[in-house]
Scaffold this active site. Structure first.
Site, PDB file in Angstrom:
ATOM      1  N   ASN A 194     -34.848 -15.895 -30.871  1.00 22.61           N
ATOM      2  CA  ASN A 194     -36.264 -15.740 -31.234  1.00 22.61           C
ATOM      3  C   ASN A 194     -37.053 -15.003 -30.141  1.00 22.61           C
ATOM      4  OD1 ASN A 194     -36.437 -17.630 -29.205  1.00 22.61           O
ATOM      5  ND2 ASN A 194     -37.354 -19.251 -30.444  1.00 22.61           N
TER       6      ASN A 194
ATOM      7  N   GLU B  95     -40.867 -20.326 -25.492  1.00 22.68           N
ATOM      8  CA  GLU B  95     -40.727 -20.048 -26.921  1.00 22.68           C
ATOM      9  C   GLU B  95     -41.879 -19.141 -27.386  1.00 22.68           C
ATOM     10  OE1 GLU B  95     -37.953 -20.831 -28.043  1.00 22.68           O
ATOM     11  OE2 GLU B  95     -37.593 -22.969 -28.316  1.00 22.68           O
TER      12      GLU B  95
ATOM     13  N   ASP C 156     -34.483 -23.439 -16.299  1.00 19.60           N
ATOM     14  CA  ASP C 156     -34.942 -24.553 -17.136  1.00 19.60           C
ATOM     15  C   ASP C 156     -33.980 -25.736 -17.105  1.00 19.60           C
ATOM     16  OD1 ASP C 156     -32.983 -23.106 -18.462  1.00 19.60           O
ATOM     17  OD2 ASP C 156     -34.334 -22.331 -19.979  1.00 19.60           O
TER      18      ASP C 156
ATOM     19  N   HIS D 240     -37.000 -15.716 -26.902  1.00 13.88           N
ATOM     20  CA  HIS D 240     -37.431 -16.510 -25.738  1.00 13.88           C
ATOM     21  C   HIS D 240     -36.693 -16.098 -24.465  1.00 13.88           C
ATOM     22  CE1 HIS D 240     -34.438 -20.095 -26.620  1.00 13.88           C
ATOM     23  NE2 HIS D 240     -33.876 -19.251 -25.799  1.00 13.88           N
TER      24      HIS D 240
END
Ligand code: F6R
Length: 264
Positions: free
Chosen positions: A137, A144, A67, A139
């Site tokens: 979380n 996400e 990313d 990811h």
């Protein structure tokens, strides 16, 4: 998934380094998928050391990062390009043209950039080994919660939680809220995956993705579909796993089988 628990984050990095080193020594033109963040730093340091000592060469290796922030220039110290240069690429013998991130400036068409990134990966024959870190979380990359399990490289809006965690690197007015990330389907196409999670903050997401159901609410749980994933954990990250004894006995059996077959 192979769940492997190590006594420390250093031991995790050592194991990951060995896996990557063995792969590159066997296939010098390996295609590696890379991650940023704090988790792989120890591994990058160990890989640099191996390269300096002449035990490993990245001359034929190609890399694709997971990313990059949207609209953040590679010259910007906060970009993932800058991170990769600083923490890894500048210290090894990799050919700069063989390192790729899904960089996209605000005047570029993000759909083109995303499609081209996928095409570039496919053109290199796909990713041999993908390194992943784990978001608090759940990811992977910047996929996400609620990301489609069939997603490809695309622009994603970061959650408030991710923005809060990453805010240490940005002043509030300049913090990017968008990133281009490989999709979950892109990640699952890698032939081998090393998921690295260390520290107590990863204990809950580790429990969820390893022992919970497959769900878009925990994107890393998609790794349950992948047939060559090793999950490398330190004691803290493994602390909430219910079936730890089983995972440890699997590793003992695997070592015994390997010994047995080596002896034949
Ligand atoms: C980074 C990335 C992210 C991180 C994750 C964990 O390229 O793709 O998914 O791996 O946010 O970050 P750290 O390692 O900083 O806890």
């Amino acid at each position: 998934m192979d769940i492997m628990i190590f006594r420390s984050s250093e031991a995790v990095a050592e194991y990951a380094t060995q896996v990557i080193k063995d792969l590159i020594n066997k296939k010098p033109a390996t295609v590696l998928g890379m991650a940023t963040g704090s988790t792989p730093l120890l591994m990058y340091r160990r890989l640099i050391e191996e390269c300096r000592r002449g035990f490993l060469s990245f001359r034929e290796v190609t890399t694709f990062n997971l990313d990059e922030y949207y609209g953040v220039n590679g010259e910007d110290a906060r970009s993932y390009r800058a991170y990769m240069q600083r923490e890894f690429f500048d210290h090894i013998d990799i050919v700069p043209e063989n390192t790729h991130l899904p960089a996209c400036s605000s005047d570029q068409d993000h759909l083109d950039v995303s499609r081209n990134y996928e095409a570039l990966i496919a053109g290199k024959g796909g990713i041999d080994l993908q390194v992943l870190g784990l978001g608090q979380n759940g990811h992977i990359g910047f996929n996400e919660p609620t990301s489609s399990l069939g997603s490809r490289t695309r622009i994603k809006t970061l959650t408030q939680g991710t923005l809060n965690i990453n805010s240490q690197y940005f002043s509030s007015e300049s913090q990017p809220e968008l990133a281009i990330t490989m999709g979950i389907a892109t990640i699952l196409e890698a032939r081998q995956i090393l998921m690295i999670a260390t520290g107590a903050k990863k204990a809950e997401p580790v429990r969820q993705f390893v022992e919970g159901p497959v769900s878009t609410m925990c994107p890393a749980s998609a790794l349950q579909f992948h047939n060559n994933t090793q999950v490398l954990l330190d004691e803290d990250a493994a602390s909430l796993l219910a079936n730890r004894e089983y995972y440890e006995s699997v590793q003992v059996q695997k070592r015994q089988l390997a010994e047995q077959f080596r002896g034949i």
